[in-house]
Design a protein around this motif. Structure first.
Motif, PDB file in Angstrom:
ATOM      1  N   GLY A 277       0.893  -1.351   0.053  1.00 39.26           N
ATOM      2  CA  GLY A 277       0.027   0.143  -0.037  1.00 39.26           C
ATOM      3  C   GLY A 277       0.771   1.369  -0.006  1.00 39.26           C
ATOM      4  N   ALA A 278       0.256   2.284  -0.573  1.00 38.68           N
ATOM      5  CA  ALA A 278       1.029   3.734  -0.344  1.00 38.68           C
ATOM      6  C   ALA A 278      -0.321   4.638  -0.240  1.00 38.68           C
ATOM      7  N   ALA A 279       0.022   5.854  -0.148  1.00 37.78           N
ATOM      8  CA  ALA A 279      -0.997   6.894  -0.102  1.00 37.78           C
ATOM      9  C   ALA A 279      -1.038   7.894  -1.174  1.00 37.78           C
ATOM     10  N   ALA A 280      -2.255   8.200  -1.298  1.00 37.29           N
ATOM     11  CA  ALA A 280      -2.427   9.312  -2.277  1.00 37.29           C
ATOM     12  C   ALA A 280      -1.952  10.741  -1.764  1.00 37.29           C
ATOM     13  N   VAL A 281      -1.603  11.655  -2.578  1.00 33.72           N
ATOM     14  CA  VAL A 281      -1.072  12.969  -2.185  1.00 33.72           C
ATOM     15  C   VAL A 281      -2.115  13.600  -1.470  1.00 33.72           C
TER      16      VAL A 281
ATOM     17  N   LEU B  80      -7.946  11.243   3.555  1.00 37.62           N
ATOM     18  CA  LEU B  80      -7.205  10.943   2.646  1.00 37.62           C
ATOM     19  C   LEU B  80      -7.771   9.654   1.903  1.00 37.62           C
ATOM     20  N   ALA B  81      -7.737   9.531   0.673  1.00 36.85           N
ATOM     21  CA  ALA B  81      -8.316   8.235   0.000  1.00 36.85           C
ATOM     22  C   ALA B  81      -7.005   7.354   0.007  1.00 36.85           C
ATOM     23  N   PRO B  82      -7.025   6.085   0.612  1.00 36.66           N
ATOM     24  CA  PRO B  82      -5.754   5.595   0.451  1.00 36.66           C
ATOM     25  C   PRO B  82      -5.757   4.911  -1.151  1.00 36.66           C
ATOM     26  N   ALA B  83      -4.486   4.602  -1.831  1.00 42.70           N
ATOM     27  CA  ALA B  83      -4.389   4.228  -3.348  1.00 42.70           C
ATOM     28  C   ALA B  83      -4.558   2.633  -3.452  1.00 42.70           C
TER      29      ALA B  83
ATOM     30  N   ALA C 285       2.978   8.257   2.870  1.00 41.14           N
ATOM     31  CA  ALA C 285       3.119   6.624   2.416  1.00 41.14           C
ATOM     32  C   ALA C 285       3.774   5.773   3.400  1.00 41.14           C
ATOM     33  N   VAL C 286       4.902   6.338   4.290  1.00 41.43           N
ATOM     34  CA  VAL C 286       5.409   5.610   5.401  1.00 41.43           C
ATOM     35  C   VAL C 286       4.315   5.467   6.433  1.00 41.43           C
ATOM     36  N   ALA C 287       3.822   6.644   6.740  1.00 39.78           N
ATOM     37  CA  ALA C 287       2.896   6.732   7.866  1.00 39.78           C
ATOM     38  C   ALA C 287       1.787   5.861   7.822  1.00 39.78           C
ATOM     39  N   ASN C 288       1.263   5.763   6.641  1.00 36.00           N
ATOM     40  CA  ASN C 288       0.096   4.832   6.431  1.00 36.00           C
ATOM     41  C   ASN C 288       0.507   3.136   6.431  1.00 36.00           C
TER      42      ASN C 288
END
Length: 392
Positions: free
Chosen positions: A59-63, A79-82, A227-230
């Motif tokens: 997983g990663a995160a959207a801007v 935030l919407a996760p990618a 992204a790391v936080a998510n």
């Protein structure tokens, strides 16, 4: 009567899922009263752990969407996760502060290690980027170890105050409040503005915060930090381990913090296998922390620090030619700083006393250390069992 530090700390702490925290100021308060467990690293922050294990996390995160304002402002949009979130639970600190609250994980280029420093107030882990290495160049030649560009600090509930982020950009991480600054000073009291690098603070649970700091000039910005936080997730309690056991301390000393890395600015990073701190007397910290500083560089309390470094890195004091096997020696210019080699000869244990310990006492501390096989972490003892229990 309890004789095991693990038991003492376990019975004293309170699960993070309990009711609202009471403020606690000392380790003694925690041990004696059983309340909930309630500081700065410079560019040389030691995100230790030469062989931190990692677990793959997808997983990663959207801007993020941003809203101007400080910590007192209105909520920001979610935030919407990618990608789907991995099947793992939230971070819940174990009752035992020498057990991990989270484990290492990987998000893209970023490899978060297991916590390298455990304290009653927070746990820290190094974040390695693209398999980076740290290289030291001097007259001994080049020596290298795994490096890290970021430091992750996860605070227990009720500990962290995000006031340094007033005026920062507001966003949401895992649906909770977060603050991002592109140029937060890395010192608690910066001189002439100090060095300023990107940093992210976010709530991972109610009144519980985690922070990602850039700790080298290789800056990683908002999208990378989010992204790391998510990827942060909790784990079942897993005891931390260290590469040596301490068999004796002068009267009055008690364990304060420890792990594979150090709790002060000049630790050895990947060149270090263990760091332990013991204190005597008052060890007070603020009711709310703004930075992970346990004590200033010039200690304000009487303490002992025991560190285990690679010998080729820690070349500041060489053993005498006639030193017997297992013998100790002290720094020619500082008799509060003494050493002993592990049986392999490749690692050097160092004890530093900030108080009134005699050189004889420091030598005895070293003489009573038992080394594990540093190259084989499977032989390392659990942290709770590796330090003497406090006197009762």
């Amino acid at each position: 009567m309890k004789h095991d530090l693990h038991d003492l700390l376990t019975e004293a702490a309170v699960e993070a899922s309990a009711d609202a925290p009471r403020l606690v100021h000392t380790v003694d308060d925690i041990v004696s009263e059983g309340r909930r467990l309630r500081r700065r690293r410079r560019a040389g922050w030691a995100a230790g752990g030469a062989a931190a294990a990692v677990l793959a996390v997808a997983g990663a995160a959207a801007v993020p969407q941003l809203v101007a304002g400080g910590p007192e402002g209105a909520p920001a949009p979610s935030l919407a996760p990618a990608a789907p979130r991995p099947a793992a639970g939230p971070v819940v600190f174990p009752a035992d502060p020498t057990a991990y609250a989270f484990r290492g994980y990987t998000v893209g280029r970023f490899e978060v290690g297991d916590p390298s420093l455990l304290t009653p107030w927070f746990q820290q882990a190094p974040v390695r980027v693209d398999g980076e290495m740290e290289t030291v160049v001097d007259d001994r030649g080049d020596i290298s170890a795994p490096g890290s560009s970021l430091l992750l600090t996860v605070y227990r509930p009720g500990v962290f105050d995000p006031k340094r982020y007033t005026g920062a950009e507001r966003l949401r991480v895992q649906g909770r409040p977060a603050f991002f600054s592109p140029n937060l000073p890395i010192d608690e009291e910066p001189v002439d503005g100090g060095m300023r690098w990107p940093a992210l603070a976010w709530q991972y649970a109610d009144d519980a915060w985690a922070v990602l700091d850039n700790v080298t000039p290789e800056e990683h910005g908002r999208a990378d930090l989010v992204a790391v936080a998510n990827g942060l997730r909790g784990t079942r309690p897993v005891p931390a381990t260290v590469a040596l056991s301490v068999g004796w301390l002068p009267d009055g000393y008690r364990f304060s913090s420890g792990g594979r890395g150090a709790d002060w600015p000049h630790g050895g990073g990947g060149f270090q296998a263990t760091g332990l701190r013991f204190v005597r007397g008052d060890d007070r910290v603020p009711a709310r922390l703004t930075m992970p500083v346990l004590d200033p560089e010039d200690s304000t309390v009487q303490d002992l620090r025991i560190s285990l470094y690679r010998r080729d890195w820690a070349g500041n004091s060489k053993p005498p030619a006639d030193l017997p096997e297992g013998g100790t020696w002290c720094n020619a210019g500082n008799d509060r700083l003494c050493y002993r080699l592990d049986p392999s000869g490749g690692w050097k244990a160092e004890v530093y006393g900030s108080g009134r310990e005699s050189t004889a006492e420091l030598r005895r501390v070293l003489e009573r250390i038992t080394f594990a096989t540093v190259a084989d972490p499977g032989t390392w003892p659990e942290l709770a069992a590796a330090v003497p229990a406090p006197a009762r």
